[in-house]
Design an enzyme around this catalytic site. Structure first.
Site, short mmCIF file in Angstrom:
data_model
loop_
_atom_site.label_atom_id
_atom_site.label_comp_id
_atom_site.label_asym_id
_atom_site.label_seq_id
_atom_site.Cartn_x
_atom_site.Cartn_y
_atom_site.Cartn_z
N LYS A 1 -3.77 -6.18 -7.26
CA LYS A 1 -5.06 -6.77 -6.91
C LYS A 1 -6.11 -6.44 -7.96
O LYS A 1 -6.12 -5.33 -8.52
CB LYS A 1 -5.46 -6.22 -5.53
CG LYS A 1 -6.61 -6.90 -4.85
CD LYS A 1 -6.74 -6.35 -3.44
CE LYS A 1 -7.87 -7.01 -2.66
NZ LYS A 1 -7.91 -6.52 -1.26
N SER B 1 -8.60 -10.22 1.55
CA SER B 1 -8.98 -10.35 0.16
C SER B 1 -7.80 -10.16 -0.81
O SER B 1 -7.96 -10.34 -2.01
CB SER B 1 -10.08 -9.34 -0.17
OG SER B 1 -9.65 -8.00 0.10
N SER C 1 -7.15 -7.35 5.12
CA SER C 1 -7.06 -7.93 3.77
C SER C 1 -5.65 -8.01 3.21
O SER C 1 -5.42 -8.72 2.24
CB SER C 1 -7.94 -7.13 2.80
OG SER C 1 -9.30 -7.35 3.10
#
Length: 472
Positions: free
Chosen positions: A81, A157, A181
């Site tokens: 990420k 996310s 997320s």
């Protein structure tokens, strides 16, 4: 023609490298070819680390040729990420202001995966600063596309990692989760995802400076893995767990607790936590998963509700807003046009707490955790939705107050389970109208093993959905 290497599970990829059936370089090249083919359609991988990955793979092949021992994830490519540091690569958070923020060292979970032989192949997209909403759209890299339907969000996310894993661009994804997320993009993209207990995986939250963040950031955010199968998720879990002196929160708890046969595990089923409504498709997915667990011998029981849902959501919101409010005037300038709408609506609705109120909220937090511990003492596992609707349209949460409320309501079980710090595994249950469905298995603190066992039982009966080729 044999199937391409990128289609293999992470476990099978590592086993093939160990046996010298394939070289690690061949494995990495297969994924790079898949990225070249697919990423232009989905925009999930943001910073490709092709040459660095090939060099790491060549090193793995040299070690094998010399007879050196290889790690359990030898040669397996993974994405990271955009919030998580990879040495020598910018940690951009998806904002142009950080495009040159080159990491001096790997983040702890990246280092752990590397030590197990896995190879970072690219960063993956996020909502700008992970604050612009649930949809994975960053100011620096643009929108990430759900490979099942371009008109639906991949979630976030950790949406870039979920899409990369779902489409075969990486065998594993390294995300993080403070309220869904990892689990939400897992459900929306048809893969498995793990949010561990608070304190299970070591991490260092000092990302943008020398100071540690406040209690909400310390206690709510956990790194988590995404994979196409529960078995691969278990491999990542075993590598990432453990202690480290840089994280005093991480505790030395065994990977597996006391063995409990399925018949001894009561599973509480709550399809509509908090009684705020659930889409029939999601309710059906929970029922399907409950049936799979019954078939596996689990003691599955419908229960009225989970503990203190409304109170937990209120406390979560007040504590996080209070911690975040002082930095908001500066942070909102980094989010780009419209990128501040998601947080701004929360700030307008939820005022920061006073010092006295915050003390009371911290006490409530402990009391809510106690209530959940007592609930999970009776029911070692909880089966419920990840998100109480099928994948929604991109940007719904930032469109207006009604859209934000709808998304906040949809993710409520993720929010509360992050707040109480317990583990959860998201696992697919099938397709409905061409879109992935899934559920989450929530467990007692530090009983990720029970969650993974139950998720495996569901997967064994319902199958694996990915890898998938992007669809229109």
């Amino acid at each position: 023609m044999p199937e391409p290497l990128w289609k293999m599970s992470a476990a099978a990829q590592a086993a093939a490298v160990h046996r010298a059936d394939v070289s690690a370089v061949e494995l990495v090249d297969s994924h790079l070819e898949r990225i070249a083919e697919v990423n232009p359609q989905v925009n999930a991988v943001t910073q490709l680390m092709a040459e660095r990955a090939r060099a790491a793979a060549a090193h793995t092949d040299r070690l094998r040729a010399e007879g050196a021992g290889l790690g359990p994830l030898a040669g397996v490519p993974f994405t990271v990420k955009e919030t998580t540091a990879v040495e020598g690569v910018p940690t951009t958070f998806g904002t142009p202001r950080f495009r040159d923020l080159v990491a001096a060292a790997d983040a702890l979970p990246v280092a752990r995966l590397r030590a197990a032989g896995a190879i970072p192949i690219g960063h993956a997209n996020v909502p700008t600063l992970i604050l612009a909403g649930m949809h994975t759209r960053s100011e620096l890299f643009g929108d990430t596309v759900n490979p099942w339907d371009r008109g639906r969000t991949p979630g976030g996310s950790s949406g870039g990692d979920a899409v990369a894993v779902a489409t075969g661009m990486a065998a594993l994804g390294l995300g993080n989760d403070s309220g869904g997320s990892v689990r939400i993009p897992a459900q929306f993209c048809g893969v498995a995802g793990l949010k561990p207990s608070t304190g299970r995986f070591p991490a260092d939250q000092r990302v943008l400076g020398p100071d540690d963040p406040g209690p909400a950031s310390q206690m709510l955010v956990t790194d988590g893995a995404l994979a196409r199968s529960v078995g691969d998720l278990r491999l990542a879990y075993e590598v990432l767990a453990g202690t480290d002196p840089r994280d005093p929160r991480a505790v030395p708890v065994p990977l597996r607790g006391e063995p409990l046969p399925p018949a001894a595990v009561k599973v509480a089923v709550v399809a509509d936590p908090g009684g705020q409504g659930v889409d029939p498709v999601v309710r059906a997915a929970v029922a399907t998963a409950a049936g799979a667990l019954r078939d596996a011998g689990y003691d599955v029981r419908e229960v009225a509700d989970v503990p203190r849902m409304a109170e937990a959501l209120e406390a979560y919101g007040r504590i996080t807003v209070t911690e975040f409010a002082p930095s908001w005037p500066v942070v909102r300038t980094l989010l780009g046009a419209g990128g501040d709408r998601y947080i701004a609506m929360a700030m307008e609705r939820t005022p920061p707490a006073s010092a006295a109120e915050l003390v009371g909220l911290m006490g409530s937090w402990q009391g809510i955790r106690r209530s959940w511990a007592e609930f999970l003492d009776e029911y070692p596992l909880l089966l419920g939705p990840v998100f109480t609707e099928p994948p929604v349209e991109p940007g719904l949460e930032s469109r207006d107050a009604a859209g934000r409320d709808r998304v906040g309501t949809g993710m409520r079980l993720c929010t509360v389970t992050s707040f109480v710090g317990v583990p959860a595994v998201a696992v697919p249950t099938g397709l409905a109208e061409g879109l992935p469905c899934g559920v989450q298995i929530v467990g007692r603190a530090f009983r990720e093993d029970l969650c993974l066992d139950a998720a495996q039982a569901i997967e064994d009966r319902l199958g694996v959905l990915t890898p998938v080729d992007p669809r229109g």
